[in-house]
Design a protein around this motif. Sequence first.
Motif, mmCIF file in Angstrom:
data_model
loop_
_atom_site.group_PDB
_atom_site.id
_atom_site.type_symbol
_atom_site.label_atom_id
_atom_site.label_comp_id
_atom_site.label_asym_id
_atom_site.label_seq_id
_atom_site.Cartn_x
_atom_site.Cartn_y
_atom_site.Cartn_z
ATOM 1 N N ASN A 378 0.829 -1.208 0.000
ATOM 2 C CA ASN A 378 0.000 0.000 0.000
ATOM 3 C C ASN A 378 0.861 1.254 0.000
ATOM 4 O O ASN A 378 1.908 1.305 0.636
ATOM 5 N N CYS A 379 0.356 2.265 -0.705
ATOM 6 C CA CYS A 379 1.154 3.478 -0.888
ATOM 7 C C CYS A 379 0.232 4.682 -1.059
ATOM 8 O O CYS A 379 -0.760 4.601 -1.784
ATOM 9 N N PRO A 380 0.530 5.824 -0.397
ATOM 10 C CA PRO A 380 -0.216 7.050 -0.698
ATOM 11 C C PRO A 380 0.235 7.613 -2.037
ATOM 12 O O PRO A 380 1.353 7.336 -2.488
ATOM 13 N N ASN A 381 -0.631 8.376 -2.677
ATOM 14 C CA ASN A 381 -0.263 8.952 -3.980
ATOM 15 C C ASN A 381 -0.293 10.473 -3.995
ATOM 16 O O ASN A 381 -0.195 11.076 -5.063
ATOM 17 N N ASN A 382 -0.378 11.096 -2.795
ATOM 18 C CA ASN A 382 -0.388 12.563 -2.770
ATOM 19 C C ASN A 382 0.161 13.121 -1.467
ATOM 20 O O ASN A 382 -0.209 14.212 -1.053
ATOM 21 N N ARG A 383 1.061 12.386 -0.822
ATOM 22 C CA ARG A 383 1.568 12.854 0.466
ATOM 23 C C ARG A 383 3.053 13.213 0.422
ATOM 24 O O ARG A 383 3.462 14.295 0.830
#
Length: 535
Positions: A378-383
């Motif tokens: 899992n990975c954020p795409n806007n942090r």
Amino acid sequence: MKTSSTATLPIQWRVTPLAALVATLMATTPLQAQTLRWAAQNDVLTLDPHSQNHTTTTAILQHSYEGLTRYTRDYKVEGALATEWKSISPTQIRFLLRKGVRFHDGSPFTADDVVFSFGRIKSPTSTMQAYVAGVSEVKKIDSHTVDFLLSAPNPILTRTLVDFRIMSKAWAEKNKTTAPPNVANKEETFATRNSLGTGPYRITGWQPEQRITLVANPDWWDKANASNAKEVLYSPIKSDQTRMAALLSGEVDLVTDVPTQDVGKLRNDARLKVVEGNEVRTIFIAMDLGQDELRNSTAKGNPFKDKRVRQALSLAIDRAGIQKAIMRGLSQPAALMVPPGANGYNKELDQVAKADPERARALLAEAGYAQGFELPFNCPNNRYVNDEEICQALVAMWARIGVKAKLQTESFSTFTPKIQGFQFQFHLYGWGVPTYDALYVLQSLARTRAGGADGNYNYFRLSDARLDTLIDDIKTEIEPVKRNALINAALTRIRDEVFFIPIHYQVRPWAMKKNISTLHRSDDKPEARLTTLGP
């Protein structure tokens, strides 16, 4: 009388001069006189100052809610809502509160608000407890005097209190928001979308994922040093291309999430300027170290419990390649969880291993995973800077050693409650150091979860008795040399046991119009008081 220009606890009274204050920030409307329009890639998570320990959230809320202390331009500590403090004993620190301060509704600030705010930030639903770590009680002495009673001597108390923000007791009780909501359960209270502080700006509106509006507080206690920005407009713009287009077209004045690929072009634009510096933040991979069986994985048991698997995942990563191809030089490959700029960082310990896929495959085979395994990633795409691109590169690097990471990306606003609900087993994350001291990292992330500040962001089920002992000793050791030796021992154990997999320390460029003057902050919290708007 002494000026409070250091972070250590005082022996005599400390009196702090008013800092030179000047302001700034943003929006997406036609330029108004004395309006600053600021854009970045992610939104706040809440307007509640005691709910979410998230940098963008605290960066915005610091303009409305104030602490007893604050930072100077060079990260020393000075008074804000407190004017003086002294040690009554090693575990009793007395603070004199600033008189004449009023909340944005005109009500007076008193000791009752400090006592109330302490109880509120200590709520089980708060993720901000690290900022009052080691404080057993806040006791009212009179209307403008409070004593902080400590469980043990605390060498960095005045630093941690910078982000202990004070809320109006009367306002919170009136609006039935005496405790932060449980964000993991998607709860909200009145304070989630409304604010009432004492600071230089009032938050007048929040449209999630669109805009936050702030207007200058004409009754701020430090108005003699107030900014010339009478309005601040903050726009979260997730798309790099759209965010840069807004800056180049003049729709925004300041961008603090600049895509690395655009920095060179922006430097050559005569209308703009770029300021940059190291951010005290480590980007790393976190693993669930406690579950007996991973969910939705082809691996038997939990491979993360085997140190050899953790070593293999780390050795598969080409950090220099990420630095060059994805970060375009705007990062520093990392071996430690504490970045340069924070007390406790040790360059000698920060020895980054070269990528070695062959050795990584051998370690997996030794651990019983010669054929590799699959699992969610899992990975954020806007942090974080280029977070999704980094995760895509990691997936390719791990595939070479037989680990098939199935990438799932999403906005940080939905990513965060899932972390806090222990839903992720393998994910990218970042951790800054707002106190500029290693304890903040160690206690929050690496200490066994035990309530309060101990392990309050340990959503990885990490529990190591040796590490816990070291961290507990770091909390109370006053002598700097001994304390830093303990920090080095803790960082070495984390590194050698590969409890986390550091990727790099971020370098954060900001771009702005030529008429904007601001001081780059290594905690990535632009401050209105450190920014001015020119003609």
